[in-house]
Scaffold this active site. Structure first.
Site, PDB file in Angstrom:
ATOM      1  N   LYS A 197      -2.482  22.585 -51.762  1.00  0.00           N
ATOM      2  CA  LYS A 197      -2.672  23.089 -50.559  1.00  0.00           C
ATOM      3  C   LYS A 197      -1.536  21.939 -49.711  1.00  0.00           C
ATOM      4  O   LYS A 197      -1.077  22.532 -48.739  1.00  0.00           O
ATOM      5  CB  LYS A 197      -4.174  22.611 -50.048  1.00  0.00           C
ATOM      6  CG  LYS A 197      -4.198  22.609 -48.486  1.00  0.00           C
ATOM      7  CD  LYS A 197      -4.057  24.114 -48.057  1.00  0.00           C
ATOM      8  CE  LYS A 197      -4.300  24.256 -46.512  1.00  0.00           C
ATOM      9  NZ  LYS A 197      -4.328  23.461 -45.452  1.00  0.00           N
TER      10      LYS A 197
ATOM     11  N   SER B 197      -6.655  27.673 -46.753  1.00  0.00           N
ATOM     12  CA  SER B 197      -5.713  27.949 -45.633  1.00  0.00           C
ATOM     13  C   SER B 197      -6.014  29.299 -44.950  1.00  0.00           C
ATOM     14  O   SER B 197      -6.713  30.045 -45.584  1.00  0.00           O
ATOM     15  CB  SER B 197      -4.303  28.084 -46.324  1.00  0.00           C
ATOM     16  OG  SER B 197      -3.214  28.490 -45.452  1.00  0.00           O
TER      17      SER B 197
ATOM     18  N   GLU C  30       5.048  25.732 -45.688  1.00  0.00           N
ATOM     19  CA  GLU C  30       5.030  26.564 -44.351  1.00  0.00           C
ATOM     20  C   GLU C  30       5.740  25.914 -43.210  1.00  0.00           C
ATOM     21  O   GLU C  30       6.375  26.555 -42.504  1.00  0.00           O
ATOM     22  CB  GLU C  30       3.600  26.416 -44.009  1.00  0.00           C
ATOM     23  CG  GLU C  30       2.829  26.605 -42.832  1.00  0.00           C
ATOM     24  CD  GLU C  30       1.393  26.354 -42.508  1.00  0.00           C
ATOM     25  OE1 GLU C  30       0.546  26.601 -43.660  1.00  0.00           O
ATOM     26  OE2 GLU C  30       1.316  25.848 -41.456  1.00  0.00           O
TER      27      GLU C  30
ATOM     28  N   HIS D 152       1.700  23.814 -49.997  1.00  0.00           N
ATOM     29  CA  HIS D 152       1.519  25.184 -49.255  1.00  0.00           C
ATOM     30  C   HIS D 152       1.982  24.841 -47.924  1.00  0.00           C
ATOM     31  O   HIS D 152       2.806  25.426 -47.113  1.00  0.00           O
ATOM     32  CB  HIS D 152      -0.056  25.538 -49.613  1.00  0.00           C
ATOM     33  CG  HIS D 152      -0.120  26.751 -48.380  1.00  0.00           C
ATOM     34  ND1 HIS D 152      -0.271  26.238 -46.949  1.00  0.00           N
ATOM     35  CD2 HIS D 152      -0.104  27.801 -48.426  1.00  0.00           C
ATOM     36  CE1 HIS D 152      -0.657  27.440 -46.324  1.00  0.00           C
ATOM     37  NE2 HIS D 152      -0.346  28.285 -47.127  1.00  0.00           N
ATOM     38  N   ASN D 153       1.285  23.509 -47.544  1.00  0.00           N
ATOM     39  CA  ASN D 153       1.721  23.290 -46.027  1.00  0.00           C
ATOM     40  C   ASN D 153       3.097  22.811 -45.830  1.00  0.00           C
ATOM     41  O   ASN D 153       3.771  23.107 -44.788  1.00  0.00           O
ATOM     42  CB  ASN D 153       0.699  22.142 -45.585  1.00  0.00           C
ATOM     43  CG  ASN D 153      -0.646  22.823 -45.240  1.00  0.00           C
ATOM     44  OD1 ASN D 153      -0.944  23.833 -45.782  1.00  0.00           O
ATOM     45  ND2 ASN D 153      -1.272  22.118 -44.256  1.00  0.00           N
TER      46      ASN D 153
HETATM   47  P1  NDP Z   1     -13.068  19.087 -36.899  1.00  0.00           P
HETATM   48  O1  NDP Z   1     -12.095  18.602 -37.460  1.00  0.00           O
HETATM   49  O2  NDP Z   1     -12.856  19.080 -35.370  1.00  0.00           O
HETATM   50  O3  NDP Z   1     -14.416  18.378 -37.057  1.00  0.00           O
HETATM   51  C1  NDP Z   1     -15.627  18.535 -36.179  1.00  0.00           C
HETATM   52  C2  NDP Z   1     -16.946  18.601 -37.155  1.00  0.00           C
HETATM   53  O4  NDP Z   1     -16.983  17.278 -37.701  1.00  0.00           O
HETATM   54  C3  NDP Z   1     -18.009  18.613 -36.620  1.00  0.00           C
HETATM   55  O5  NDP Z   1     -18.981  19.279 -37.181  1.00  0.00           O
HETATM   56  C4  NDP Z   1     -18.556  17.371 -36.446  1.00  0.00           C
HETATM   57  O6  NDP Z   1     -20.015  17.181 -36.055  1.00  0.00           O
HETATM   58  C5  NDP Z   1     -18.301  16.600 -37.599  1.00  0.00           C
HETATM   59  N1  NDP Z   1     -18.126  15.126 -37.603  1.00  0.00           N
HETATM   60  C6  NDP Z   1     -17.270  14.391 -37.116  1.00  0.00           C
HETATM   61  N2  NDP Z   1     -17.496  13.236 -37.176  1.00  0.00           N
HETATM   62  C7  NDP Z   1     -18.617  13.139 -38.080  1.00  0.00           C
HETATM   63  C8  NDP Z   1     -19.512  12.152 -38.673  1.00  0.00           C
HETATM   64  N3  NDP Z   1     -18.792  10.864 -38.437  1.00  0.00           N
HETATM   65  N4  NDP Z   1     -20.307  12.430 -39.305  1.00  0.00           N
HETATM   66  C9  NDP Z   1     -20.722  13.671 -39.394  1.00  0.00           C
HETATM   67  N5  NDP Z   1     -20.301  14.769 -39.048  1.00  0.00           N
HETATM   68  C10 NDP Z   1     -18.895  14.426 -38.324  1.00  0.00           C
HETATM   69  O7  NDP Z   1     -13.637  20.572 -37.263  1.00  0.00           O
HETATM   70  P2  NDP Z   1     -12.804  21.558 -37.826  1.00  0.00           P
HETATM   71  O8  NDP Z   1     -13.721  22.758 -38.171  1.00  0.00           O
HETATM   72  O9  NDP Z   1     -11.547  21.932 -37.226  1.00  0.00           O
HETATM   73  O10 NDP Z   1     -12.090  21.300 -39.284  1.00  0.00           O
HETATM   74  C11 NDP Z   1     -13.003  20.688 -40.359  1.00  0.00           C
HETATM   75  C12 NDP Z   1     -12.007  20.482 -41.382  1.00  0.00           C
HETATM   76  O11 NDP Z   1     -11.344  21.618 -41.760  1.00  0.00           O
HETATM   77  C13 NDP Z   1     -11.094  19.164 -41.051  1.00  0.00           C
HETATM   78  O12 NDP Z   1     -11.120  18.474 -42.261  1.00  0.00           O
HETATM   79  C14 NDP Z   1      -9.805  20.011 -40.987  1.00  0.00           C
HETATM   80  O13 NDP Z   1      -8.652  19.401 -41.047  1.00  0.00           O
HETATM   81  C15 NDP Z   1      -9.903  21.285 -41.839  1.00  0.00           C
HETATM   82  N6  NDP Z   1      -8.975  22.303 -41.700  1.00  0.00           N
HETATM   83  C16 NDP Z   1      -9.132  22.746 -40.570  1.00  0.00           C
HETATM   84  C17 NDP Z   1      -8.285  23.824 -40.289  1.00  0.00           C
HETATM   85  C18 NDP Z   1      -8.215  24.511 -38.909  1.00  0.00           C
HETATM   86  O14 NDP Z   1      -7.397  25.570 -38.782  1.00  0.00           O
HETATM   87  N7  NDP Z   1      -8.843  23.904 -38.007  1.00  0.00           N
HETATM   88  C19 NDP Z   1      -7.898  24.667 -41.488  1.00  0.00           C
HETATM   89  C20 NDP Z   1      -7.925  24.146 -42.627  1.00  0.00           C
HETATM   90  C21 NDP Z   1      -8.719  23.060 -42.776  1.00  0.00           C
HETATM   91  P3  NDP Z   1     -20.658  16.986 -34.435  1.00  0.00           P
HETATM   92  O15 NDP Z   1     -20.743  18.469 -33.998  1.00  0.00           O
HETATM   93  O16 NDP Z   1     -21.752  16.471 -34.724  1.00  0.00           O
HETATM   94  O17 NDP Z   1     -19.540  16.288 -33.747  1.00  0.00           O
END
Ligand code: NDP
Length: 484
Positions: free
Chosen positions: A182, A128, A189, A185-186
């Site tokens: 977690k 988080s 929130e 937690h959400n």
């Molecule tokens: P995203 O959820 O937007 O995912 C993008 C990433 O996933 C890129 O690195 C992308 O690679 C990769 N990806 C997507 N599809 C595939 C695939 N089929 N095979 C391999 N790689 C893949 O990224 P975030 O950084 O926003 O979030 C990452 C995780 O963290 C998610 O599960 C999210 O729910 C979680 N999270 C996010 C928070 C936030 O505030 N954003 C907070 C806490 C958790 P490529 O660059 O090659 O497309």
């Protein structure tokens, strides 16, 4: 093999986490499906620490020291499953795969089982704090085995937020425990945010205060019992002016709250566990209702009758003393309702632990939420004290500190709920939390009547206050009672 930790997925979260790891002395292997993200990370931040960028997953795994530890931060759902399997194919028994994405805890339980069967460790880790938290110190909730925690613990402790000298990470429990906690937690929130929004609405529409004045109220509140990240950022949002129009930012934002599903999971799970989380539930429903523009437009067109909420408290607002007193009432109502929402969330964790076989240290969970995460607040020290006292109680509301706090706040709380209802101002979490509190206090509930109805139409039987066993009344016959 040189890297002690690896990160797969270098979008916002993964890149920030990698940088945080590298800045704290870890050597971080990094991999992303499209190599360009790894290149960008190296160009922009490669100098922040030791990184080992890999072009292929094989190269990535090959660069990790044993036990190989890889944190997955890719898109939740199928991409996460695919990445877990691809890594598992390349790893060896004893290695550790961490999913730090936003996974549903039942998926984590399933994945842990499958990966354990292959001799590897799987850790579902709730993170988080958003992107900024990932970079500067998140609150982290890892599940998985004790053995994996021995390797992972020191690494996570090196990058976690610090609250009062303690890192905001602890081993939550086995398999899906981390993602479960977690999730709750959400949910909390959601309730917290909705309560702040209801407070704002009472002051804005009810008292007719301008956003700037309300921002100052929240700043004041942030100095006391309500001191928290969410109250602090509320003031920041309310101070902000829209550059395009010169109007308060809050007035140009569409009033439809989005959600990504964790609140819904919290409520679904609570329903399955039979734990009433009314505050969280109402908060999720309030977001849902806000996001039905067609229905709301039709309601407006139909002119659904009722009191005019705008300026409903104009008389109070005109008198500085009464206005201050009412604002203090709202503060107290927010405090009491917040305690109820937390009590309900903690009940869900207690019940989840029983059903899923976890030993959750609720005091430690409250402590790791004091920093890094969205619900971080001074208040969590009190919850930690309550659960740390070693005393067993069925609700946070029974803890002497919180009992006294709610008793002290309740006159204000009742005035706020009554006034909101009379003014036609929706305050679903304020009012449902009060209803929960009063139901809990009630020696007799009208549930007796429901049992009577159920027995009449469905022969569902009922218990008696004066005798053990299940009974049924022959409603269609002579109305005599039989023992079921
Ligand atoms: P995203 O959820 O937007 O995912 C993008 C990433 O996933 C890129 O690195 C992308 O690679 C990769 N990806 C997507 N599809 C595939 C695939 N089929 N095979 C391999 N790689 C893949 O990224 P975030 O950084 O926003 O979030 C990452 C995780 O963290 C998610 O599960 C999210 O729910 C979680 N999270 C996010 C928070 C936030 O505030 N954003 C907070 C806490 C958790 P490529 O660059 O090659 O497309």
């Amino acid at each position: 093999a040189v890297a002690n930790i690896g990160v797969v997925g270098l979008a916002a979260m993964g890149a920030s986490l990698s940088r945080n790891l590298a800045r704290h002395g870890n050597t971080v292997a990094v991999f992303n499906r499209h190599y360009s993200r790894a290149q960008t990370l190296m160009t922009e931040h490669g100098s922040e620490g030791k990184f080992v960028p890999a072009q292929t997953l094989e190269e990535f795994v090959g660069s990790l020291t044993r036990p190989r530890t890889a944190i997955i931060m890719v898109k939740a759902g199928e991409p996460t499953d695919d990445m877990i399997n691809a890594l598992a194919d390349l790893m060896e028994p004893g290695d550790i795969i961490v999913d730090a994405g936003n996974a549903y805890f039942k998926d984590t339980i399933r994945r842990e089982q499958a990966i354990r069967a292959r001799g590897l460790h799987f850790v579902g880790c709730g993170v988080s704090g958003g992107e900024e938290g990932a970079l500067l110190g998140p609150s982290m909730m890892p599940g998985g085995t004790e053995e994996s925690w021995r390797t992972l613990g020191p690494i996570l402790k090196s990058i976690a937020a610090v609250a009062e000298g303690e890192p905001c990470v602890t081993h939550i429990g086995t398999d899906g425990a981390g993602h479960f906690v977690k999730m709750v937690h959400n949910g909390i929130e959601y309730a917290d945010m909705q309560l702040i929004a209801e407070s704002y609405d009472l002051m804005r529409r009810g008292l007719g205060l301008e956003p700037e004045a309300i921002a100052q109220v929240f700043e004041e509140w942030n100095k006391g019992d309500l001191n928290s990240y969410l109250v602090q950022i509320t003031a920041e949002v309310l101070h902000h002016m829209d550059a395009k129009t010169g109007k308060p930012f809050i007035d140009i934002v569409t009033d439809q709250a989005g959600m990504k599903g964790t609140g819904t999971w919290t409520v679904q799970t609570a329903l399955e566990l039979g734990v009433p989380v009314t505050g969280i539930g109402e908060a999720v429903f309030a977001r849902g209702l806000s996001s039905t523009p067609a229905l709301r437009q039709e309601a407006e067109a139909k002119g659904l009758g009722g009191p005019q909420a705008e300026g409903a408290f104009a008389a109070l607002a005109a008198d500085p003393e009464e206005r201050s007193a009412f604002i203090e009432d709202i503060r107290q109502a927010l405090y009491a309702s917040k305690i109820v929402a937390y009590a309900q969330g903690f009940n869900e964790m207690e019940e989840g632990a029983k059903v899923y076989g976890w030993t959750l240290d609720l005091g430690a969970i409250a402590r790791i939420w004091r920093g890094g995460c969205i619900i971080r607040a001074k208040f969590l020290n009190r919850i930690s004290d309550a659960y740390g006292s070693g005393e067993q109680f069925g609700s946070l509301l029974f803890d002497p500190f919180f009992k006294k706090a709610v008793e002290g706040a309740q006159d204000s709380w009742r005035r706020v709920v009554a006034r909101a209802a009379q003014a036609g101002l929706p305050a679903p979490v304020f009012s449902s939390s009060l209803a929960y509190y009063d139901a809990l206090r009630s020696r007799r509930l009208p549930a007796a009547l429901i049992q009577g109805q159920r027995d009449l139409f469905g022969a569902h039987t009922y218990g008696r206050v004066d005798e053990p066993g299940a009974f049924h009344t022959l409603w269609a016959g002579d109305k005599s009672e039989i023992k079921a």
